[in-house]
Design an enzyme around this catalytic site. Structure first.
Site, PDB file in Angstrom:
ATOM      1  CG  ASP A 264      -4.962  -0.623  14.142  1.00  0.00           C
ATOM      2  OD1 ASP A 264      -6.074   0.117  13.881  1.00  0.00           O
ATOM      3  OD2 ASP A 264      -3.579   0.262  13.202  1.00  0.00           O
TER       4      ASP A 264
ATOM      5  CG  MET B 149      -8.341   1.133  11.067  1.00  0.00           C
ATOM      6  SD  MET B 149      -9.234   1.345  11.436  1.00  0.00           S
ATOM      7  CE  MET B 149     -10.648   2.137  10.748  1.00  0.00           C
ATOM      8  CG  HIS B 150      -7.316   4.737   6.789  1.00  0.00           C
ATOM      9  ND1 HIS B 150      -8.877   3.970   7.101  1.00  0.00           N
ATOM     10  CD2 HIS B 150      -6.599   4.727   8.237  1.00  0.00           C
ATOM     11  CE1 HIS B 150      -9.107   5.203   8.701  1.00  0.00           C
ATOM     12  NE2 HIS B 150      -7.932   5.156   9.447  1.00  0.00           N
TER      13      HIS B 150
END
Length: 484
Positions: A235, A79-80
């Protein structure tokens, strides 16, 4: 057949499952992380494409007929990450990853704006996407001016797979631009970072259709045209889909590169001050909370590199009988920490070292330090209104029975071990691909695995673990003060 693609930090996994959700075959490909400066962490998105192609071609060689029968694909990814593309979908710079902390000052400035916590329900962490874009605007203004779309890592893969700019709620909740309660982009927060909604992908739920596989790729892999691509998930939400952690009260502890204590919620329950993440789940009208440790099994990998012993060799030296904590204490802040401190600058330490502190003692301290970090996350979840009765263990670290006993005793909760099988993010992604392709009932698909064993807390060590945890929590303010 259904295909789950999980883009991990260290590699890609492509997993085939059948209509009965039985894992049929998997393909893998490795990835590297570039760290050009202290606190930086980047990857070239072209490497993700190479790795996915390599993993799927491995399946084509070993299970070509099964691959040809795929009807749905689900995507999962770390992520991110800030993947920036221009108006021609050309990548403008390496992706700034989730564990990159360069934008800590920008994150603090955004977090000081009360609108961010109010709308997103979360602290603005340095690892989130929004502060990375503020950093790019400040330090790489020519690149910032050319940004046509900001894509999360798995959604850059979707762009390559389908030609479409689409994301979904669980991953987008980690950008600091999403109205997490309303499950939509916030114009107000985008304006605050000098971006527009036109620079964001469109949004679907993780169980919905989020594109169709390009005909040329389908032909290359021996697949039929029209394969549906699900919205998928970040995830952790994908792992929850794989574990069937979708109902209130269900939880898992993931001892992966990073560590996560994840709890599903039937309603939006933010408490940003606790440094717990409150995100949308991969299912409509479901949310989740999680405490995040930046270096979980990564801490053991670090010790492995120092000692020249493989992680499994280090844990094997401890045996399976849990020991009382020794004099050594390890704080696993190798790249800062999220829950409960939101501190990108703090770094890990060993304390209590003595002449008798041998390799096994250091390994034990590392495992205990990560277990106590999970306890920190449990306490933060409690402050956010979530109580847990038990957790299920996943991730590479869960293969160590010693570590599971340590986690159970630190949390004072039973830890369930799933029966043999693949229940991680790739499996969860494949399940989401099944739901999107067949318009299936998520509740009927996202069921939990059978529990093979339950690791109970070691009662006779609860007092020793309590005392060691108190010593552990007292160290953060001590080393924080030493850094100032």
């Amino acid at each position: 057949m259904y295909l789950g693609i999980d883009l991990g930090t260290s590699g890609v996994k492509a997993l085939l499952i059948d209509a009965n959700q039985k894992a049929v075959a998997s393909g893998h490909a490795a990835l590297d992380v570039s760290r050009p400066h202290s606190g930086w962490s980047e990857q070239d998105p072209a490497d993700w494409i190479r790795a996915v192609d390599e993993a799927i071609n491995a399946l084509k060689v070993s299970h070509g007929a099964e691959l040809a029968a795929v009807k749905g694909i689900g995507l999962s990814g770390h992520m991110h990450g800030a993947t920036l593309v221009d108006s021609s979908d050309k990548v403008l710079r390496p992706c700034i990853l989730w564990n990159d902390t360069r934008s800590f000052a920008e994150a603090a400035a955004l977090d000081a704006d009360p609108r961010f916590r109010t709308i997103t329900g979360n602290i603005v962490f340095p690892g989130f996407t929004a502060p990375k874009l503020v950093w790019v605007a400040k330090h790489e203004p020519d690149i910032f001016k050319r940004v046509a779309k900001v894509l999360l890592p798995k959604d850059y893969l979707r762009l390559w797979l389908s030609g479409e700019h689409i994301s979904e709620m669980s991953d987008s909740a980690g950008t600091a631009w999403l109205d997490v309660a309303g499950r939509r982009w916030s114009k107000e927060l985008l304006d605050a970072t000098e971006l527009t909604e036109s620079q964001m992908p469109s949004l679907v739920e993780g169980t919905e259709k989020g594109g169709t596989l390009r005909a040329d790729l389908a032909a290359s892999w021996g697949m039929k045209p029209g394969v549906v691509i699900a919205g998928g998930a970040g995830d952790n939400a994908a792992s929850a889909a794989g574990m069937g952690t979708v109902l209130p009260g269900q939880a898992f502890v993931s001892i992966g590169t990073s560590g996560v204590l994840f709890a599903a919620n039937g309603s939006y329950m933010p408490n940003a001050a606790s440094a717990v993440h409150t995100f949308c789940h991969a299912l409509p009208n479901v949310w989740h909370q999680m405490g995040v440790i930046l270096s979980a099994s990564d801490s053991l990998t670090w010790l492995s590199g120092i000692t020249g012993k493989k992680p499994e060799e280090l844990t094997a030296e401890l045996g399976e009988t849990l020991k009382a904590p020794g004099g050594e204490t390890f704080l696993p802040y190798l790249s800062g920490e999220r829950t409960p401190y939101n501190d990108a600058a703090i770094r890990g330490v060993f304390t209590g070292l003595a002449h008798q502190s041998d390799r096994a003692a250091l390994t034990q301290a590392v495992l205990e330090g990560v277990s106590f970090a999970f306890r920190d996350s449990l306490e933060a979840l409690r402050k956010a209104g979530t109580e847990l009765a038990r957790v299920t263990a996943i991730g590479g670290g869960s293969r160590s029975r010693y570590w599971l006993k340590s986690v159970a005793t630190a949390l004072n909760l039973p830890v369930d071990v799933p029966a043999d099988g693949d229940f991680g993010a790739a499996f969860g992604a494949a399940r989401l691909g099944l739901i999107a392709a067949e318009n299936a009932d998520p509740a009927a698909v996202l069921t939990p695995p059978r529990t093979a064993e339950t690791i109970e807390p070691v009662g006779e060590l609860s007092g020793a673990y309590h005392d060691a945890y108190q010593r552990y929590v007292a160290l953060y303010p001590a080393i924080k003060g030493a850094d100032q």
